[in-house]
Design an enzyme around this catalytic site. Sequence first.
Site, short mmCIF file in Angstrom:
data_model
loop_
_atom_site.label_atom_id
_atom_site.label_comp_id
_atom_site.label_asym_id
_atom_site.label_seq_id
_atom_site.Cartn_x
_atom_site.Cartn_y
_atom_site.Cartn_z
N CYS A 40 0.85 -1.19 0.00
CA CYS A 40 0.00 0.00 0.00
C CYS A 40 0.89 1.25 0.00
CB CYS A 40 -0.91 -0.04 1.22
SG CYS A 40 -2.00 1.36 1.39
N HIS A 41 0.27 2.39 -0.34
CA HIS A 41 1.01 3.62 -0.53
C HIS A 41 1.89 4.09 0.61
CE1 HIS A 41 -0.58 4.79 -4.35
NE2 HIS A 41 0.37 5.70 -4.30
N THR A 42 1.38 3.93 1.81
CA THR A 42 2.10 4.54 2.92
C THR A 42 3.42 3.79 3.21
OG1 THR A 42 1.76 5.58 5.03
CG2 THR A 42 0.81 3.41 4.77
N HIS A 62 1.43 -3.07 6.27
CA HIS A 62 0.34 -2.89 7.25
C HIS A 62 -0.97 -3.49 6.74
CE1 HIS A 62 -0.03 0.39 4.41
NE2 HIS A 62 -1.32 0.41 4.72
N GLU A 63 -0.88 -4.27 5.64
CA GLU A 63 -2.09 -4.82 5.02
C GLU A 63 -1.86 -6.31 4.84
OE1 GLU A 63 -4.38 -2.49 1.71
OE2 GLU A 63 -3.33 -4.10 0.71
N CYS A 92 -9.25 -1.49 21.56
CA CYS A 92 -9.13 -2.09 22.89
C CYS A 92 -10.47 -2.25 23.59
CB CYS A 92 -8.17 -1.28 23.76
SG CYS A 92 -8.88 0.24 24.45
N CYS A 95 -10.63 2.17 26.15
CA CYS A 95 -10.06 3.51 26.32
C CYS A 95 -11.15 4.56 26.08
CB CYS A 95 -8.86 3.73 25.38
SG CYS A 95 -9.28 4.00 23.64
N CYS A 98 -12.34 4.43 22.45
CA CYS A 98 -13.18 3.28 22.11
C CYS A 98 -14.58 3.41 22.72
CB CYS A 98 -12.52 1.99 22.57
SG CYS A 98 -11.16 1.46 21.52
N CYS A 106 -8.74 4.32 18.52
CA CYS A 106 -8.25 3.77 19.79
C CYS A 106 -6.85 4.30 20.09
CB CYS A 106 -8.20 2.25 19.70
SG CYS A 106 -7.50 1.45 21.16
N ARG A 110 -1.25 3.69 20.75
CA ARG A 110 -0.91 4.67 19.71
C ARG A 110 0.53 5.19 19.80
NH1 ARG A 110 0.65 6.75 16.15
NH2 ARG A 110 -0.10 8.45 14.86
N CYS A 170 -6.42 -2.82 4.82
CA CYS A 170 -6.33 -1.37 4.64
C CYS A 170 -7.29 -0.89 3.55
CB CYS A 170 -4.90 -0.89 4.35
SG CYS A 170 -4.81 0.91 4.18
N ARG A 365 -3.61 -3.25 -6.83
CA ARG A 365 -3.00 -3.83 -5.64
C ARG A 365 -2.10 -4.99 -6.03
NH1 ARG A 365 -3.03 -0.67 -2.77
NH2 ARG A 365 -3.97 -0.66 -0.73
#
Length: 370
Positions: A40-42, A62-63, A92, A95, A98, A106, A110, A170, A365
Amino acid sequence: MRTKAAVAIEAGKPLEVMDVNLEGPKEGEVLVEIKATGICHTDEFTLSGADPEGLFPAILGHEGAGVVVEVGPGVKSLKPGDHVIPLYTAECRECEYCLNPKTNLCQKVRSTQGAGLMPDGTSRFSMLDGTPILHYMGCSTFSNYTVLPEISLAKVREDAPFDKICYIGCGVTTGIGAVIYTAKAEIGCRAIVFGLGGIGLNVIQGLRLAGADQIVGVDLNPGKVEMAKRFGMTDFVNPAEVEGDLVPYLVDLTKGGADYTFDATGNVNVMRTALEACHKGWGESIIIGVAPAGAEISTRPFQLVTGRSWRGTAFGGARGRTDVPKIVDWYMEGKIEIDPMITHTLALEDINKGFDLMHAGESIRAVVQY
Ligand code: NAD
Ligand code: 022
Ligand code: ZN
Ligand code: ZN
C-alpha cells in the site's frame, strides 16, 4: 525464532529480503504467521523518506492476513490456529476513544506504535547481528512471522482466502468504511469520488452497496475508467478534458452539487475542489487521501457557512475487531468484490517489483504471498 522478512534498511533504498530474529509474544501479544500482504502507498511513503516520522531500520507492511501461531500471557480472545487480519488502528474497547461512538481512533497503543515499538516499549525484531529492527504501524506484515498486540488483530472466518482478504487490512475497509461508517451515505444519494486507485475503487463499491443513485468518478488517468465502471461508477470526468473551472462542471453534473464527495488522491487542490463540489446546505466532503507532510488545505469560509462540511477519516472509520470480520463476510457472501483489484501477485523476493508497479501506476493492488 528466525523469520524471513523484507527490511527497510534506510530511506531511499530498496527493501532487503533477509533472515531476522523474532522474539516470542510477551504479555498481551500474539505471534502470527503472515500468509499474504498487500503493498500500500504509505509503505512507499515511508520507504522513500518522504514521511518525516519514518523510522529505520524497520519492517514495513500494514495490510495482511495470517494465522495465530502462539499467544502470550493474558491473551484471551485468540488461540493458535485462528485466522486474523492485523489492524494498524487497534480496538481495545476500553479507552476513552473506544468508549466514544464518534471515533474509531483507539489510543491504547498509539504512542508506542508510532515509535515502532510494542506496548512495553521494546521491539521483537532484530538483525542477526543483534541490531534492533523497528515495527511499523503496529503490523510489520512484510515478515513471514510477526508479533502484534492482541487488540491489533481481527479474528476472521477460516474459509476466506488470505491472498484476497489481506486487502481488507487497509484499502477495502478504508474505501468502503469511508462511505458506510464516516459519511453514512443514504440510499439515493449523489456522490463524487476523486482518485480511482486502490482506495477510490473501494469508495465506489461502498457507494453502490449504500444504494447511491449517482457515482461520479474523477481521475486524470483514463486507464482507470473500465475498472471503476465495473465497481459502480455511473459518470466519469477527466479534469484535463473539462474546459474552464471543474467545480461548476461537477455541480451541474450532480444537479446542484453532491451529497457526498471523497478525496482519494491526497492532493490538497483536489481536496478544495471536492469540498466546493458539495451541495449547498448539506453536502459533506470526506478527506481520505494523506497529503505530503506540512501541506495545508484552503477554501473560503463562506463554503462552510453555507452548509458544506469538511471531514476526514482514518481506516474508513472502522473499528477493526468489530467491523473487519463483517467485511470479510460481505466478501464471502459476494456483496463486495476484491479479486479484480488484485492485479499482481508476487513472492517476497520480488517485493521491490511491487513498489515499482505501484510507482508506475500499473497496479491497483500487488499482493505478496508467503
Ligand atoms: P492510488 O495511487 O492507487 O490512486 C490515486 C489516484 O488518484 C490515481 O488513479 C491517480 O491517477 C489519481 N489522481 C492523482 N492526482 C489526481 C488529480 N489531481 N485529479 C484527479 N485524480 C488524480 O492511491 P490509493 O492507494 O488509492 O490511495 C489514495 C490516497 O489514500 C493516498 O493518499 C493514501 O495515502 C490514502 N489512504 C488513506 C487512508 C486513511 O485511512 N485515511 C488509508 C489508505 C490510504
Ligand atoms: C494507510 N494509510 C495510508 C495508506 N495506507 C494511513 C495513514 C495514516 C492514517 C491512516 C491510514 C492515519 C490517520 C490518522 C492517523 N493515522 C493518526 C491516528 C491517531 O493519532 O490516533 C495514523 C495511523 C497509524 C500511524 C500513523 C498515523 C502509525 O502507526 N505510525 C492510524
Ligand atoms: Zn494502506
Ligand atoms: Zn481503545
